[in-house]
Design a protein around this motif. Structure first.
Motif, mmCIF file in Angstrom:
data_model
loop_
_atom_site.group_PDB
_atom_site.id
_atom_site.type_symbol
_atom_site.label_atom_id
_atom_site.label_comp_id
_atom_site.label_asym_id
_atom_site.label_seq_id
_atom_site.Cartn_x
_atom_site.Cartn_y
_atom_site.Cartn_z
ATOM 1 N N ARG A 1 51.240 35.731 44.006
ATOM 2 C CA ARG A 1 50.802 35.030 42.796
ATOM 3 C C ARG A 1 49.502 35.628 42.265
ATOM 4 O O ARG A 1 49.352 35.855 41.060
ATOM 5 C CB ARG A 1 50.614 33.537 43.099
ATOM 6 N N TYR A 2 48.558 35.924 43.136
ATOM 7 C CA TYR A 2 47.283 36.512 42.702
ATOM 8 C C TYR A 2 47.475 37.902 42.112
ATOM 9 O O TYR A 2 46.824 38.269 41.128
ATOM 10 C CB TYR A 2 46.282 36.561 43.855
ATOM 11 N N LYS A 3 48.374 38.685 42.684
ATOM 12 C CA LYS A 3 48.652 40.018 42.123
ATOM 13 C C LYS A 3 49.239 39.898 40.725
ATOM 14 O O LYS A 3 48.871 40.651 39.817
ATOM 15 C CB LYS A 3 49.616 40.784 43.036
ATOM 16 N N THR A 4 50.142 38.934 40.556
ATOM 17 C CA THR A 4 50.753 38.734 39.241
ATOM 18 C C THR A 4 49.695 38.302 38.227
ATOM 19 O O THR A 4 49.655 38.804 37.095
ATOM 20 C CB THR A 4 51.873 37.678 39.341
ATOM 21 N N GLN B 1 46.038 39.446 33.628
ATOM 22 C CA GLN B 1 44.679 39.477 33.101
ATOM 23 C C GLN B 1 44.267 40.891 32.705
ATOM 24 O O GLN B 1 43.546 41.086 31.732
ATOM 25 C CB GLN B 1 43.704 38.909 34.123
ATOM 26 N N GLN B 2 44.731 41.903 33.436
ATOM 27 C CA GLN B 2 44.387 43.276 33.071
ATOM 28 C C GLN B 2 45.044 43.671 31.765
ATOM 29 O O GLN B 2 44.475 44.425 30.972
ATOM 30 C CB GLN B 2 44.806 44.243 34.191
ATOM 31 N N LYS B 3 46.233 43.157 31.490
ATOM 32 C CA LYS B 3 46.903 43.459 30.221
ATOM 33 C C LYS B 3 46.200 42.795 29.051
ATOM 34 O O LYS B 3 46.229 43.296 27.929
ATOM 35 C CB LYS B 3 48.364 42.999 30.277
ATOM 36 N N LEU B 4 45.539 41.660 29.303
ATOM 37 C CA LEU B 4 44.838 40.943 28.239
ATOM 38 C C LEU B 4 43.482 41.564 27.909
ATOM 39 O O LEU B 4 42.954 41.352 26.815
ATOM 40 C CB LEU B 4 44.647 39.474 28.632
#
Length: 117
Positions: free
Chosen positions: A94-97, A102-105
């Motif tokens: 879940r944290y990786k997802t 967040q990196q895409k945002l």
């Protein structure tokens, strides 16, 4: 292993029989206070060995029960640890997802070159 057990039992039984043949005189045992038991020494020995065998069997059963209880407790701990590991793996996924989302945002930062720095 069965042969070894058989030999040990056979030797003990043979010794008991030979002892019984040689010791037929009556002997007196003082049991509790004024209670006395008179019987041939061989019979008293056989009774004493029987009582010892019963105590050994009871101890063996008790040790087996304790071992089963310990194994059951250990299995419960392993199962609890497996559940905890599964929970932690799910959290990690879940944290990786969340991190990928967040990196895409994040806005793309311009790549700094050596000359600008």
């Amino acid at each position: 292993m069965r042969q070894v057990n058989f030999v040990v039992i056979f030797v003990i039984t043979l010794a008991l029989v030979l002892f019984s043949l040689e010791n037929t005189e009556p002997a007196t045992i003082h049991v509790l206070g004024s209670t006395e038991l008179t019987a041939p020494l061989a019979v008293e020995l056989i009774v004493a060995m029987g009582i010892g065998a019963v105590f050994a069997w009871i101890f063996s059963v008790w040790a087996s029960v304790q071992k089963m209880i310990a194994l059951k407790s250990e299995q419960e701990q392993v199962e609890a640890q497996q559940v905890r590991i599964q929970e932690l793996e799910e959290d990690l996924t879940r944290y990786k997802t969340e991190l990928e989302v967040q990196q895409k945002l994040l806005p793309s930062a311009p790549i700094a070159t050596a000359e600008e720095a």
